[in-house]
Design a protein around this motif. Structure first.
Motif, PDB file in Angstrom:
ATOM      1  N   ASN A  88       8.808 -56.552  26.671  1.00 23.11           N
ATOM      2  CA  ASN A  88       9.994 -55.853  26.183  1.00 23.11           C
ATOM      3  C   ASN A  88       9.641 -54.678  25.285  1.00 23.11           C
ATOM      4  O   ASN A  88      10.253 -53.624  25.359  1.00 23.11           O
ATOM      5  N   GLN A  89       8.646 -54.927  24.448  1.00 22.53           N
ATOM      6  CA  GLN A  89       8.310 -53.869  23.512  1.00 22.53           C
ATOM      7  C   GLN A  89       7.805 -52.634  24.239  1.00 22.53           C
ATOM      8  O   GLN A  89       8.167 -51.516  23.916  1.00 22.53           O
ATOM      9  N   ALA A  90       6.982 -52.861  25.282  1.00 26.68           N
ATOM     10  CA  ALA A  90       6.453 -51.721  26.035  1.00 26.68           C
ATOM     11  C   ALA A  90       7.581 -50.945  26.697  1.00 26.68           C
ATOM     12  O   ALA A  90       7.634 -49.728  26.671  1.00 26.68           O
ATOM     13  N   ARG A  91       8.527 -51.734  27.299  1.00 21.32           N
ATOM     14  CA  ARG A  91       9.647 -51.072  27.965  1.00 21.32           C
ATOM     15  C   ARG A  91      10.500 -50.291  26.975  1.00 21.32           C
ATOM     16  O   ARG A  91      10.914 -49.169  27.223  1.00 21.32           O
ATOM     17  N   ARG A  92      10.747 -50.941  25.811  1.00 17.91           N
ATOM     18  CA  ARG A  92      11.568 -50.263  24.818  1.00 17.91           C
ATOM     19  C   ARG A  92      10.914 -48.960  24.396  1.00 17.91           C
ATOM     20  O   ARG A  92      11.558 -47.944  24.208  1.00 17.91           O
ATOM     21  N   LYS A  93       9.577 -49.015  24.289  1.00 17.07           N
ATOM     22  CA  LYS A  93       8.865 -47.811  23.891  1.00 17.07           C
ATOM     23  C   LYS A  93       9.043 -46.717  24.938  1.00 17.07           C
ATOM     24  O   LYS A  93       9.285 -45.564  24.607  1.00 17.07           O
ATOM     25  N   LYS A  94       8.933 -47.123  26.222  1.00 21.32           N
ATOM     26  CA  LYS A  94       9.073 -46.141  27.303  1.00 21.32           C
ATOM     27  C   LYS A  94      10.461 -45.499  27.266  1.00 21.32           C
ATOM     28  O   LYS A  94      10.605 -44.283  27.381  1.00 21.32           O
ATOM     29  N   VAL A  95      11.481 -46.355  27.095  1.00 21.71           N
ATOM     30  CA  VAL A  95      12.849 -45.835  27.066  1.00 21.71           C
ATOM     31  C   VAL A  95      13.033 -44.888  25.896  1.00 21.71           C
ATOM     32  O   VAL A  95      13.616 -43.818  26.015  1.00 21.71           O
ATOM     33  N   SER A  96      12.529 -45.318  24.750  1.00 14.77           N
ATOM     34  CA  SER A  96      12.739 -44.459  23.574  1.00 14.77           C
ATOM     35  C   SER A  96      11.991 -43.159  23.742  1.00 14.77           C
ATOM     36  O   SER A  96      12.464 -42.096  23.310  1.00 14.77           O
ATOM     37  N   HIS A  97      10.819 -43.193  24.385  1.00 11.78           N
ATOM     38  CA  HIS A  97      10.115 -41.941  24.634  1.00 11.78           C
ATOM     39  C   HIS A  97      10.917 -41.024  25.552  1.00 11.78           C
ATOM     40  O   HIS A  97      11.003 -39.821  25.337  1.00 11.78           O
ATOM     41  N   ALA A  98      11.479 -41.662  26.581  1.00  9.09           N
ATOM     42  CA  ALA A  98      12.249 -40.860  27.531  1.00  9.09           C
ATOM     43  C   ALA A  98      13.460 -40.225  26.847  1.00  9.09           C
ATOM     44  O   ALA A  98      13.756 -39.052  27.035  1.00  9.09           O
ATOM     45  N   LEU A  99      14.158 -41.025  26.032  1.00 13.78           N
ATOM     46  CA  LEU A  99      15.334 -40.502  25.332  1.00 13.78           C
ATOM     47  C   LEU A  99      14.950 -39.354  24.412  1.00 13.78           C
ATOM     48  O   LEU A  99      15.636 -38.340  24.316  1.00 13.78           O
ATOM     49  N   GLU A 100      13.822 -39.574  23.745  1.00 11.81           N
ATOM     50  CA  GLU A 100      13.324 -38.550  22.831  1.00 11.81           C
ATOM     51  C   GLU A 100      13.097 -37.255  23.599  1.00 11.81           C
ATOM     52  O   GLU A 100      13.535 -36.180  23.196  1.00 11.81           O
ATOM     53  N   PHE A 101      12.415 -37.414  24.727  1.00  8.92           N
ATOM     54  CA  PHE A 101      12.107 -36.250  25.571  1.00  8.92           C
ATOM     55  C   PHE A 101      13.394 -35.524  25.969  1.00  8.92           C
ATOM     56  O   PHE A 101      13.522 -34.315  25.834  1.00  8.92           O
ATOM     57  N   LEU A 102      14.349 -36.325  26.426  1.00  8.66           N
ATOM     58  CA  LEU A 102      15.616 -35.727  26.848  1.00  8.66           C
ATOM     59  C   LEU A 102      16.311 -35.034  25.685  1.00  8.66           C
ATOM     60  O   LEU A 102      16.806 -33.918  25.807  1.00  8.66           O
ATOM     61  N   GLY A 103      16.335 -35.727  24.554  1.00  8.12           N
ATOM     62  CA  GLY A 103      17.026 -35.174  23.403  1.00  8.12           C
ATOM     63  C   GLY A 103      16.486 -33.817  23.009  1.00  8.12           C
ATOM     64  O   GLY A 103      17.225 -32.886  22.680  1.00  8.12           O
ATOM     65  N   PHE A 104      15.162 -33.684  23.081  1.00  8.91           N
ATOM     66  CA  PHE A 104      14.553 -32.423  22.688  1.00  8.91           C
ATOM     67  C   PHE A 104      14.778 -31.325  23.709  1.00  8.91           C
ATOM     68  O   PHE A 104      14.966 -30.169  23.363  1.00  8.91           O
ATOM     69  N   THR A 105      14.698 -31.722  24.979  1.00 10.73           N
ATOM     70  CA  THR A 105      14.698 -30.676  26.004  1.00 10.73           C
ATOM     71  C   THR A 105      16.068 -30.368  26.586  1.00 10.73           C
ATOM     72  O   THR A 105      16.289 -29.274  27.089  1.00 10.73           O
ATOM     73  N   MET A 106      16.979 -31.331  26.533  1.00  6.44           N
ATOM     74  CA  MET A 106      18.263 -31.122  27.208  1.00  6.44           C
ATOM     75  C   MET A 106      19.082 -29.931  26.724  1.00  6.44           C
ATOM     76  O   MET A 106      19.658 -29.213  27.539  1.00  6.44           O
ATOM     77  N   PRO A 107      19.173 -29.672  25.421  1.00  8.17           N
ATOM     78  CA  PRO A 107      19.981 -28.506  25.032  1.00  8.17           C
ATOM     79  C   PRO A 107      19.532 -27.235  25.769  1.00  8.17           C
ATOM     80  O   PRO A 107      20.354 -26.525  26.344  1.00  8.17           O
ATOM     81  N   ALA A 108      18.209 -26.987  25.783  1.00 10.55           N
ATOM     82  CA  ALA A 108      17.720 -25.782  26.452  1.00 10.55           C
ATOM     83  C   ALA A 108      17.980 -25.850  27.950  1.00 10.55           C
ATOM     84  O   ALA A 108      18.442 -24.879  28.563  1.00 10.55           O
ATOM     85  N   VAL A 109      17.683 -27.013  28.529  1.00 12.90           N
ATOM     86  CA  VAL A 109      17.844 -27.142  29.975  1.00 12.90           C
ATOM     87  C   VAL A 109      19.304 -26.933  30.374  1.00 12.90           C
ATOM     88  O   VAL A 109      19.607 -26.251  31.352  1.00 12.90           O
ATOM     89  N   ILE A 110      20.202 -27.525  29.600  1.00 10.26           N
ATOM     90  CA  ILE A 110      21.634 -27.367  29.919  1.00 10.26           C
ATOM     91  C   ILE A 110      22.042 -25.907  29.807  1.00 10.26           C
ATOM     92  O   ILE A 110      22.729 -25.368  30.677  1.00 10.26           O
ATOM     93  N   ALA A 111      21.592 -25.242  28.715  1.00 12.18           N
ATOM     94  CA  ALA A 111      21.968 -23.834  28.541  1.00 12.18           C
ATOM     95  C   ALA A 111      21.454 -23.001  29.710  1.00 12.18           C
ATOM     96  O   ALA A 111      22.171 -22.171  30.270  1.00 12.18           O
ATOM     97  N   ILE A 112      20.199 -23.244  30.088  1.00 15.78           N
ATOM     98  CA  ILE A 112      19.633 -22.448  31.179  1.00 15.78           C
ATOM     99  C   ILE A 112      20.324 -22.776  32.492  1.00 15.78           C
ATOM    100  O   ILE A 112      20.640 -21.900  33.288  1.00 15.78           O
ATOM    101  N   LEU A 113      20.582 -24.046  32.690  1.00 16.87           N
ATOM    102  CA  LEU A 113      21.258 -24.458  33.918  1.00 16.87           C
ATOM    103  C   LEU A 113      22.634 -23.810  34.019  1.00 16.87           C
ATOM    104  O   LEU A 113      23.015 -23.234  35.034  1.00 16.87           O
ATOM    105  N   LEU A 114      23.387 -23.891  32.926  1.00 14.67           N
ATOM    106  CA  LEU A 114      24.739 -23.357  32.922  1.00 14.67           C
ATOM    107  C   LEU A 114      24.776 -21.860  33.129  1.00 14.67           C
ATOM    108  O   LEU A 114      25.585 -21.340  33.885  1.00 14.67           O
ATOM    109  N   PHE A 115      23.917 -21.147  32.406  1.00 10.34           N
ATOM    110  CA  PHE A 115      24.089 -19.700  32.374  1.00 10.34           C
ATOM    111  C   PHE A 115      23.176 -18.946  33.318  1.00 10.34           C
ATOM    112  O   PHE A 115      23.356 -17.766  33.512  1.00 10.34           O
ATOM    113  N   VAL A 116      22.189 -19.619  33.860  1.00  8.68           N
ATOM    114  CA  VAL A 116      21.348 -18.951  34.847  1.00  8.68           C
ATOM    115  C   VAL A 116      21.301 -19.737  36.145  1.00  8.68           C
ATOM    116  O   VAL A 116      21.543 -19.205  37.224  1.00  8.68           O
TER     117      VAL A 116
END
Lengths: 420, 297, 276
Positions: free
Chosen positions: B2-30
């Motif tokens: 469980n701990q390993a999985r939780r770590k993977k999920v939290s890493h993924a969320l972290e990744f998304l959290g950091f990158t999504m604002p830029a990705v969404i802006a670029i997706l929307l406007f370009v």
């Protein structure tokens, strides 16, 4: 956990910002009774008339104080901005376009003015260009004319007494001017719209003036545009003007034409009645008039037509107010005097006063004498003006006659193919 | 587990959290707008009317087989890109090298001064140089009689091409100098000293030691200048309008004319997709080649 | 020693001459802004006879300079701030995450640098209208976030490679959340490249013309400086004296911003662009 909170905070912030933005948009257009404030959005070109547009808006404010007219006035990027607005749903209440083929181009957006009472005030001749399938799709704005404009004093100085009407006449005139050290033309060839405009009157005898047949034959492929004998004539004209336009004919822009002509540096430019005001702003005492453009059939003409058209958006939320405005512009005392006295050009309305300008007077005379031609090119397909001009520019810059003719033919074929 | 999985999920969320604002802006406007452009490239539409018709790849076929202006524009754009990229990079590198490598007083002043044209918008630059090539050159020609100033820089097709290149280089130089200066500054002093001790002269030092070490800067500058020159629009629009005729009509300007003046928006969209592919192909090719050189150095 | 001194002086003089020639068009523009229209036409190259500020006055009024200036300033600051925030976050994370997905997303983010603006501008405006972003400066700023992010992500991505991993390892041992760690430790280290990102984006947003023309051109009160200056460039009369004066009024603030940031830009370029 903390990341989730941070993420949701960001989302909320973003949503809040967006909400704030859209709220900013909604305050302007209200559809309530005419007493509540209304903003009309007009999209206009011809920025040389900016002061006149503003004067008109100010006058209307006195008559209808609750109506604010918001005008966007541009020329160079007019097409781009208009298209963006139409496509994004940000449609202006009133916008300008050409007449003739633009009737069809904008038909999805224009309001049918056939039954509006103020349209009866128009000279029926000028309503023809805005009629499509028996419906009046636009409000003719100005009657404009164009041909070679000449400086009467310079002509006197060169001892020219007979005004030219044939290509040979023009050549003679140029020689006489040059002999006196006066540059005959400022070509305007740097602009893609000046070159073709210069040739339109000289080609107006194509198919003996039966433009409908001309274009239907081109559309069906029966005739290749480049094969018209008038094209050769036009190219001869271009050769002539280029020869007598000083050392850098390809760099002459419209604003240079105006300033060089006004300052007496050149004797002739091919331009239109809309320029008179700009020319007089530089030199108010200049004595000018129209020369008739040469034609193969020997009948020299000035091109006169009502092409600038105002169109009302049929989906406008303020349709009633726009129509009231147009009614005022057509029937009120100020409205009737606006075009002749403030804009100083010719009005397409019946019994309109003639403006006190030299070119307008000469236009009226030409109309009386029957020495005019329509702006016939606009009966053709949409979107050819610029490629047409570019093809002529290429010729002036050194392309061969055959190449140019092939180009011209292709332009029309492509344009008709692009029509749906 | 469980701990390993939780770590993977939290890493993924972290990744998304950091990158999504830029990705969404670029997706929307370009991203989405460009995707819609591709959609319209398969249709016949004049940009105004409410309906459009599907015509498949006809626009693309037409661009390559039945449009001499477009092919000519590609030719001009490639020539323009080649000339500007070579000139900008060589001159910028040269000037930067002089500024950095010699004991010059007032380096900062020069760096700032050369950058000034880059601060001015391309539209204004186009107008100013139009004035210069026209009125100013005429005045200089009358004053000095030098033949070159009497030529028709904007009116003669071949000269007009050169004019567009010249003005582009003039405007862009300062920006690329910044990158090259930065690259030169990152060359370690000890390497330079070692070379000097070995007896290498200034020029030799530059070519054998400095140049290989600044290949990353060259990669970046070349990439950026290629992309920008292939897409160039504003400068040509105000300087020559694409003229005389279509002698200086770049692909981007041709697209603009097709879409907005000829009212063939679908066809214009197809041409822009073609331009994108062209830019992507050339820049990816260039970066891959240069990156290989970097590893070797 | 003497040799290096004379060569330095020669180099300096040569560079100065090159610079003078290089900037001479701008000098002409400065001169022109002080002349009247007829003087510009007749005395093209000369120093103005009278240094008249009339043009500046005219331009100041007809451009509604204070308002336009504030509008442009707002859009630039708002746009650049957003770009810095989203690009630093994304650039950092993409650089640190060495997976295939990360690389693909990185490519997606920088691909817009190859797309010509004309190709998607109409559809962009249409989309912006749906989202309510038209006609106001906030909307324009938000659109700039998407347009400026690609290059900025590219710069951050490269720069971050030069930051030692040990920093993050220490921080996570201390129990720091990733966001906290980014804000308090990583971001301050990104100052040089942030300076570059700020300047590069500020410059093009400040000078941008086409997008404002399409989105906020309707209302005089939200016009940017470039839009306001456009009024002098007509089809029939190029008011050179006003164009030049207007150009100077627009350039000066941009120049000031650049001069403030210029020292930091170079450092940022070193790592950001060079190591990218």
């Amino acid at each position: 956990m903390k990341k989730l909170i941070a993420l949701s905070l960001c989302a909320v912030l973003l949503a809040g910002t967006m909400a704030g933005c859209s709220r900013g948009e909604k305050t302007t257009n209200s559809t309530a009774s005419s007493k509540s404030p209304v903003t009309l959005n007009f999209m206009l070109n011809s920025p040389e008339l900016t002061d006149q547009y503003k004067a008109m808006a100010a006058e209307y404010k006195k008559v209808a104080p609750n109506v604010t007219i918001n005008m966007t006035i541009i020329q160079n990027d007019y097409q781009t901005v208009l298209k963006s607005k139409l496509n994004s749903g940000n449609i202006p209440d009133l916008f300008m376009s050409s007449a003739y083929n633009d009737n069809k181009v904008y038909q999805d957006y224009t309001y049918d003015l056939t039954n509006e009472s103020f349209m009866k005030n128009f000279n029926p001749v000028f309503l023809k260009s805005v009629t499509l399938d028996n419906k009046i799709t636009g409000y003719p704005f100005l009657v404009q004319s164009h041909s070679f404009i000449y400086n009467k004093d310079l002509f006197k100085k060169a001892g020219i007494t007979k005004l030219p009407t044939t290509l040979d006449d023009y050549k003679e005139v140029c020689e006489k001017l040059q002999a006196k050290g006066i540059q005959p033309f400022s070509s305007g060839f740097a602009e893609w719209w000046v070159l073709p405009q210069m040739t339109y009157p000289s080609m107006s005898d194509a198919y003996d003036g039966d433009y409908n047949k001309l274009f239907s034959d081109i559309k069906s492929g029966k005739l290749k545009f480049g094969d018209l004998p008038q094209v050769d004539f036009a190219l001869d004209l271009i050769d002539l003007v280029k020869k007598y336009s000083g050392s850098k004919p390809m760099e002459s822009t419209a604003d240079m034409q105006v300033s060089d002509f006004a300052n007496g540096k050149v004797a002739m430019i091919h331009q239109g009645s809309w320029e008179e005001d700009s020319i007089r702003k530089i030199n108010k005492d200049i004595d000018m008039g129209y020369l008739e453009a040469p034609r193969m059939d020997g009948k020299s003409v000035i091109a006169v037509d009502s092409n600038l058209t105002m169109r009302v958006s049929k989906d406008s939320k303020n349709l009633k107010e726009v129509l009231s405005f147009l009614d005022w512009l057509t029937t009120s005392d100020y409205g009737k005097s606006w075009i002749p006295e403030v804009v100083k050009q010719i009005s397409p309305q019946k019994d309109a006063a003639s403006p006190d300008t030299q070119l307008a007077k000469e236009t009226a005379k030409a109309v009386n004498d029957g020495k005019t031609c329509q702006w016939w090119i606009f009966c053709g397909p949409d979107g050819i003006e610029q490629p047409f001009g570019t093809a002529f520019q290429n010729y002036a810059a050194g392309a061969s006659r055959q190449q140019t003719k092939d180009n011209l033919t292709k332009i029309f074929v492509d344009a008709y193919n692009a029509e749906s | 587990m469980n701990q390993a999985r939780r770590k993977k999920v939290s890493h993924a969320l972290e990744f998304l959290g950091f990158t999504m604002p830029a990705v969404i802006a670029i997706l929307l406007f370009v991203g989405i707008p460009f995707f819609m452009c591709i959609f319209y490239s398969l249709r016949k539409w004049n940009g105004i009317q409410r309906k459009s018709t599907f015509i498949g790849l006809q626009n693309y076929i037409r661009a390559f087989t039945n449009d001499s202006t477009f092919i000519k524009a590609i030719g001009y754009t490639l020539l323009y890109a080649l000339l500007t990229v070579i000139l900008i990079n060589i001159i910028a590198l040269l000037l930067s090298a002089i500024l950095e490598q010699s004991n010059l007083w007032g380096k900062g002043f020069f760096r700032a001064a050369f950058y000034i044209p880059n601060i001015i918008s391309l539209i204004i630059i186009g107008f100013i140089w139009k004035f210069i090539f026209g009125r100013a050159f005429e005045a200089i020609h009358q004053a000095t009689g030098i033949r070159a100033f009497g030529w028709s820089w904007l009116g003669q097709p071949k000269l007009a091409v050169i004019s567009t290149v010249l003005v582009t280089v003039w405007q862009a130089l300062g920006f690329y100098m910044l990158i090259y200066i930065a690259g030169l500054q990152s060359v370690p002093d000890d390497v330079l000293e070692a070379a000097t001790i070995d007896g290498a002269g200034k020029v030799r030092r530059f070519f054998s030691v400095v140049l290989p070490l600044i290949v990353p800067s060259i990669t970046v500058c070349t990439f950026y200048s290629i992309a920008n020159s292939l897409k160039m629009f504003e400068l040509i629009f105000t300087l020559t309008g694409g003229g005389p005729g279509d002698a200086t009509t770049s692909v981007a300007l041709d697209i603009y004319n097709t879409a907005f003046n000829s009212n063939q928006y679908g066809y214009g969209s197809a041409k822009s997709v073609i331009l994108f592919v062209m830019v992507a192909f050339i820049t990816i090719l260039q970066v891959t080649l240069f990156k290989k050189k970097e590893i070797e150095a | 020693m003497k040799k290096t001194k004379t060569s330095s002086i020669i180099t300096f003089v040569v560079m100065l001459i090159i610079l003078a020639c290089y900037l001479s068009p701008l000098l002409l523009m400065v001169f022109g802004s002080f002349k009247s229209y007829s003087e510009i036409m007749s005395h093209v190259l000369e120093v103005p006879q009278r240094f008249s500020f009339d043009n500046f006055k005219n331009v100041f009024e007809s451009m509604n300079y204070p308002r336009s200036f504030l509008n442009t300033l707002f859009v630039t600051v708002f746009g650049v701030a957003g770009i810095v925030v989203i690009s630093s976050l994304a650039g950092y994370k993409l650089s640190r995450t060495k997976t295939r997905y990360s690389y693909l997303i990185f490519l997606f983010c920088i691909m817009p640098m190859m797309i010509p603006f004309q190709s998607f501008m109409i559809t962009l405006v249409k989309l912006a209208k749906e989202l309510g972003l038209l006609g106001n400066l906030y909307g324009l700023g938000i659109i700039y976030w998407g347009l400026g992010a690609p290059l900025s992500i590219f710069l951050y991505h490269g720069f971050v490679k030069g930051i030692p991993h040990e920093l993050e390892e220490c921080a996570s041992l201390d129990g720091c959340s990733p966001l906290r760690m980014f804000v308090s430790i990583i971001f301050p280290m990104l100052k040089p490249v942030t300076a570059s990102v700020v300047v590069v984006n500020a410059m093009w947003i400040w000078n941008d013309f086409l997008l404002p023309l399409l989105t906020i051109n309707s209302n005089d009160s939200v016009k940017t400086l470039q839009l306001a200056a456009y009024g002098f460039m007509g089809q029939y009369k190029m008011e050179w004296q006003n164009i030049m004066a207007g150009a100077i009024l627009i350039i000066i603030p941009a120049l000031i911003i650049y001069l403030i940031f210029q020292k930091n830009i170079v450092k940022g370029m070193v790592a950001g662009a060079v190591k990218g």
